[in-house]
Design an enzyme around this catalytic site. Structure first.
Site, short mmCIF file in Angstrom:
data_model
loop_
_atom_site.label_atom_id
_atom_site.label_comp_id
_atom_site.label_asym_id
_atom_site.label_seq_id
_atom_site.Cartn_x
_atom_site.Cartn_y
_atom_site.Cartn_z
N GLU A 93 36.30 29.81 27.44
CA GLU A 93 35.63 30.30 28.66
C GLU A 93 35.78 29.28 29.78
OE1 GLU A 93 34.30 32.41 30.47
OE2 GLU A 93 32.67 33.55 29.59
N ASP A 94 35.69 29.77 31.01
CA ASP A 94 35.73 28.85 32.14
C ASP A 94 34.37 28.24 32.41
OD1 ASP A 94 34.65 31.28 32.96
OD2 ASP A 94 35.84 31.44 34.79
N LYS A 140 39.77 36.14 34.09
CA LYS A 140 40.93 35.36 34.44
C LYS A 140 40.62 33.87 34.50
CE LYS A 140 42.51 38.86 37.75
NZ LYS A 140 42.79 39.07 39.20
N GLY A 141 39.33 33.55 34.66
CA GLY A 141 38.92 32.19 35.05
C GLY A 141 39.42 31.05 34.17
N ASP A 166 37.35 31.37 40.66
CA ASP A 166 37.59 32.00 41.96
C ASP A 166 36.29 32.32 42.68
OD1 ASP A 166 36.78 34.18 40.17
OD2 ASP A 166 37.33 35.49 41.83
N ARG A 222 41.75 29.95 42.92
CA ARG A 222 42.04 29.68 41.50
C ARG A 222 43.07 28.56 41.34
NH1 ARG A 222 39.62 33.70 38.36
NH2 ARG A 222 39.63 35.79 39.25
N ASP A 264 27.32 30.60 32.89
CA ASP A 264 26.33 30.69 33.96
C ASP A 264 25.08 31.33 33.36
OD1 ASP A 264 25.03 30.79 36.37
OD2 ASP A 264 26.35 32.24 37.31
N LYS A 271 26.62 25.47 33.39
CA LYS A 271 25.62 25.19 34.42
C LYS A 271 24.30 24.83 33.76
CE LYS A 271 27.56 28.10 38.04
NZ LYS A 271 27.36 29.22 38.98
N PHE A 314 27.77 26.97 43.04
CA PHE A 314 28.90 27.89 42.88
C PHE A 314 30.18 27.09 43.06
CE2 PHE A 314 32.01 31.13 43.57
CZ PHE A 314 31.62 32.11 42.67
N VAL A 315 30.99 27.07 42.00
CA VAL A 315 32.19 26.23 42.03
C VAL A 315 33.46 27.07 41.98
CG1 VAL A 315 31.11 24.17 41.04
CG2 VAL A 315 32.04 25.92 39.51
P1 IMP Z 1 27.81 34.62 33.18
O1 IMP Z 1 28.05 35.92 32.48
O2 IMP Z 1 26.69 34.71 34.17
O3 IMP Z 1 27.64 33.43 32.23
O4 IMP Z 1 29.05 34.34 34.09
C1 IMP Z 1 30.24 34.00 33.57
C2 IMP Z 1 31.41 34.39 34.43
O5 IMP Z 1 31.08 34.48 35.85
C3 IMP Z 1 32.40 33.27 34.32
O6 IMP Z 1 33.29 33.51 33.27
C4 IMP Z 1 33.03 33.21 35.69
O7 IMP Z 1 34.16 34.04 35.76
C5 IMP Z 1 31.97 33.73 36.64
N1 IMP Z 1 31.23 32.61 37.28
C6 IMP Z 1 30.00 32.14 36.99
N2 IMP Z 1 29.65 31.10 37.75
C7 IMP Z 1 30.71 30.88 38.57
C8 IMP Z 1 30.98 29.89 39.58
O8 IMP Z 1 30.19 28.98 39.90
N3 IMP Z 1 32.20 30.01 40.19
C9 IMP Z 1 33.12 30.96 39.87
N4 IMP Z 1 32.91 31.89 38.92
C10 IMP Z 1 31.71 31.85 38.28
MG MG Z 2 35.33 35.27 38.61
#
Ligand code: IMP
Ligand code: MG
Length: 177
Positions: A102-103, A48-49, A162, A168, A106, A134, A155-156
């Site tokens: 993508e939002d 949803k981000g 969210d 959100r 990470d 990040k 963590f944002v």
């Molecule tokens: P990844 O798979 O570890 O790259 O994480 C990606 C997903 O985790 C993102 O699409 C977000 O929905 C969530 N996410 C990662 N870091 C944060 C954060 O700092 N705040 C909120 N959601 C996060």
């Molecule tokens: Mg999330």
């Protein structure tokens, strides 16, 4: 979950305010318009981000656009990735120019899984636009073509992002750790 876990959003430090977000989204839109010229584009929004980001980005685009959604969930209600990822079914994207929206990048796991699925789909082209990235070392190498902001490893929340489905709607990007 108790309410004490959710401090009021206006007490959280601002990392990127709504004005900077707006300007950067305008720049990204201009760049995408230039790069794709008049080729039709499919924005594949990772829910949803990135719903707010995509809503703003799409309104900067002057090229013909289709908007599709994919659901990826990995965090449950935690601040650290569970490593388990669930993806919803993909729309038919054959021969399309796909831009994954993508939002935040990470660990890169979510994006990696999504790209893995898409690479077997016979697309015309595949690129990624992430609002945030990040600055952390990653095992998984995925370099998005478009990045809104590089941010520290915090963590944002806000602007679509969210924590346990909260924050959100907050207009700025704020730190929760
Ligand atoms: P990844 O798979 O570890 O790259 O994480 C990606 C997903 O985790 C993102 O699409 C977000 O929905 C969530 N996410 C990662 N870091 C944060 C954060 O700092 N705040 C909120 N959601 C996060
Ligand atoms: Mg999330």
């Amino acid at each position: 979950m108790s309410e004490t876990e959710f401090p009021p959003s206006n007490t959280l430090p601002v990392l990127i305010d709504s004005d900077r977000i707006r300007k950067r989204v305008e720049e990204l839109g201009r760049k995408i318009n230039e790069d794709y010229k008049n080729q039709p584009l499919v924005l594949l929004v990772v829910l949803k981000g990135s719903f707010l980001f995509c809503a703003d980005l799409a309104r900067q685009l002057s090229i013909p656009c289709r908007i599709e959604f994919i659901r990826a969930s990995s965090y449950k209600d935690a601040k650290v990735s569970s490593g388990q990822l669930q993806l919803s079914e993909l729309p038919d994207l054959r021969h399309a120019n796909v831009l994954v929206v993508e939002d935040i990048l990470d660990s890169g796991l979510t994006l990696h899984k999504i790209l893995e699925h898409l690479r077997s789909e016979n697309l015309a082209s595949l690129e990624v636009c992430t609002l945030l990235s990040k600055q952390i070392p990653r095992d998984i190498q995925t370099e998005p073509k478009y990045i809104g902001f590089e941010i520290p490893n915090r963590f944002v929340v806000g602007y679509g992002l969210d924590y346990a489905e909260r924050y959100r709607e907050v207009p700025d990007i704020r730190c929760l750790d």
